[in-house]
Design a protein around this motif. Structure first.
Motif, mmCIF file in Angstrom:
data_model
loop_
_atom_site.group_PDB
_atom_site.id
_atom_site.type_symbol
_atom_site.label_atom_id
_atom_site.label_comp_id
_atom_site.label_asym_id
_atom_site.label_seq_id
_atom_site.Cartn_x
_atom_site.Cartn_y
_atom_site.Cartn_z
ATOM 1 N N GLU A 268 47.693 45.945 37.397
ATOM 2 C CA GLU A 268 47.031 46.169 36.122
ATOM 3 C C GLU A 268 45.904 45.156 35.989
ATOM 4 O O GLU A 268 46.133 43.952 36.152
ATOM 5 C CB GLU A 268 48.002 46.023 34.953
ATOM 6 C CG GLU A 268 49.036 47.131 34.864
ATOM 7 C CD GLU A 268 49.892 47.017 33.621
ATOM 8 O OE1 GLU A 268 49.561 46.174 32.740
ATOM 9 O OE2 GLU A 268 50.897 47.743 33.522
ATOM 10 N N THR B 180 43.089 39.658 37.147
ATOM 11 C CA THR B 180 41.772 39.659 36.514
ATOM 12 C C THR B 180 40.766 40.507 37.269
ATOM 13 O O THR B 180 39.631 40.672 36.809
ATOM 14 C CB THR B 180 41.241 38.227 36.415
ATOM 15 O OG1 THR B 180 41.206 37.645 37.731
ATOM 16 C CG2 THR B 180 42.124 37.375 35.507
ATOM 17 N N LEU C 171 49.521 41.412 37.291
ATOM 18 C CA LEU C 171 48.566 41.390 36.184
ATOM 19 C C LEU C 171 47.356 40.587 36.647
ATOM 20 O O LEU C 171 47.372 39.356 36.635
ATOM 21 C CB LEU C 171 49.199 40.770 34.948
ATOM 22 C CG LEU C 171 48.333 40.655 33.704
ATOM 23 C CD1 LEU C 171 47.871 42.020 33.221
ATOM 24 C CD2 LEU C 171 49.097 39.925 32.603
ATOM 25 N N ASP D 60 50.597 40.652 25.439
ATOM 26 C CA ASP D 60 50.551 42.095 25.245
ATOM 27 C C ASP D 60 51.584 42.830 26.083
ATOM 28 O O ASP D 60 51.793 44.032 25.887
ATOM 29 C CB ASP D 60 49.154 42.631 25.572
ATOM 30 C CG ASP D 60 48.219 42.549 24.383
ATOM 31 O OD1 ASP D 60 48.652 42.064 23.319
ATOM 32 O OD2 ASP D 60 47.050 42.960 24.516
ATOM 33 N N ARG D 61 52.215 42.128 27.012
ATOM 34 C CA ARG D 61 53.215 42.763 27.877
ATOM 35 C C ARG D 61 54.626 42.270 27.601
ATOM 36 O O ARG D 61 55.533 42.543 28.374
ATOM 37 C CB ARG D 61 52.816 42.555 29.335
ATOM 38 C CG ARG D 61 51.613 43.431 29.694
ATOM 39 C CD ARG D 61 50.803 42.915 30.847
ATOM 40 N NE ARG D 61 49.713 43.850 31.132
ATOM 41 C CZ ARG D 61 48.523 43.821 30.530
ATOM 42 N NH1 ARG D 61 48.251 42.895 29.616
ATOM 43 N NH2 ARG D 61 47.597 44.708 30.833
ATOM 44 N N ARG E 231 41.106 39.356 30.293
ATOM 45 C CA ARG E 231 41.261 38.386 29.211
ATOM 46 C C ARG E 231 41.955 37.121 29.710
ATOM 47 O O ARG E 231 42.562 37.108 30.781
ATOM 48 C CB ARG E 231 42.073 39.006 28.077
ATOM 49 C CG ARG E 231 41.377 40.162 27.365
ATOM 50 C CD ARG E 231 42.290 40.736 26.304
ATOM 51 N NE ARG E 231 43.504 41.289 26.887
ATOM 52 C CZ ARG E 231 44.583 41.636 26.188
ATOM 53 N NH1 ARG E 231 44.610 41.452 24.871
ATOM 54 N NH2 ARG E 231 45.630 42.147 26.796
ATOM 55 N N ASP F 85 43.310 43.071 33.838
ATOM 56 C CA ASP F 85 43.094 42.558 32.493
ATOM 57 C C ASP F 85 42.251 41.296 32.631
ATOM 58 O O ASP F 85 42.713 40.291 33.180
ATOM 59 C CB ASP F 85 44.425 42.244 31.812
ATOM 60 C CG ASP F 85 44.284 42.049 30.304
ATOM 61 O OD1 ASP F 85 43.238 41.503 29.880
ATOM 62 O OD2 ASP F 85 45.205 42.433 29.561
ATOM 63 N N ALA G 194 46.754 38.224 27.546
ATOM 64 C CA ALA G 194 47.104 39.238 28.544
ATOM 65 C C ALA G 194 48.615 39.333 28.720
ATOM 66 O O ALA G 194 49.180 40.436 28.796
ATOM 67 C CB ALA G 194 46.426 38.913 29.869
#
Length: 204
Positions: free
Chosen positions: A65, A54, A52, A77-78, A69, A67, A74
């Motif tokens: 992925e 940035t 995950l 949401d997962r 935020r 993201d 972040a």
């Protein structure tokens, strides 16, 4: 099991700014990420690993992925699908055995603290758990679990407790590491200096 590895690609390791320049911090962060992914890959169970990030990440064998935020929304949401684990990308001492112990813990929340009171890794088996990363997030996460009525297993692991954030943490990596991040430090001229009963990191 889904494993999320948060990675700050845009501003990596800012607390090492007095020790490493911007390009070096990115290279070093990339090396630590590779070490964490290698440890996860060697865990003897089926894991679906997602970085995950940035921003873009090159040269890693994992799903990415993007993201931009902050970390808390972040990650939250997962966490809607359980079980989901979160393992920070700067745990350069993490081993497959240490991660296996975390993942095998029988509780709604298995959690490993960082030395400074942060949360370095956890496995949530109940989607009611949520994160709140700020300050001493470990205590906050224990409180959230209590509020939700979740069972908790605190995993006491030195190998998961050491996150490489500060210049002093580099000594731990040089002493105990054996992966890409330690190799990067050695190639960049870092070494241990012992004197006056203290171990310090110096650069050639």
């Amino acid at each position: 099991m889904h494993v999320v590895v948060p990675f700050a690609a845009d501003r990596p390791k800012t607390r090492l700014a007095d020790t490493l320049d911007t390009d070096e911090r990115r290279e070093f962060a990339d090396a630590m990420l590779r070490d964490v992914l290698a440890a996860l890959d060697a865990v003897p169970r089926s894991l679906e690993v997602t970085v995950l990030s940035t921003g873009p990440v090159d040269g890693v064998d994992a799903a990415i992925e993007i993201d931009e935020r902050p970390l808390t929304p972040a990650v939250n949401d997962r966490l809607g699908t359980a079980p989901t684990a979160v393992v920070m990308a700067d745990l350069a001492l993490a081993t497959p055995d240490a991660l296996t112990e975390l993942f095998a813990a029988e509780a709604d929340l298995a959690i490993a603290a960082g030395l400074g009171g942060g949360t370095n890794a956890f496995l949530a088996r109940d989607s009611a758990f949520r994160v709140d990363y700020h300050g001493a997030s470990y205590r906050d996460h224990l409180a959230i679990a209590r509020e939700e009525g979740l069972s908790v297993r605190e995993v006491d692991s030195r190998l998961l407790a050491v996150d490489i954030d500060e210049p002093a943490d580099l000594a731990e990596l040089l002493l105990h590491g054996d992966g890409a991040a330690r190799d990067w430090l050695v190639d960049a001229g870092f070494e241990l200096s012992v004197g006056g009963g203290r171990v310090e990191v110096v650069r050639e």
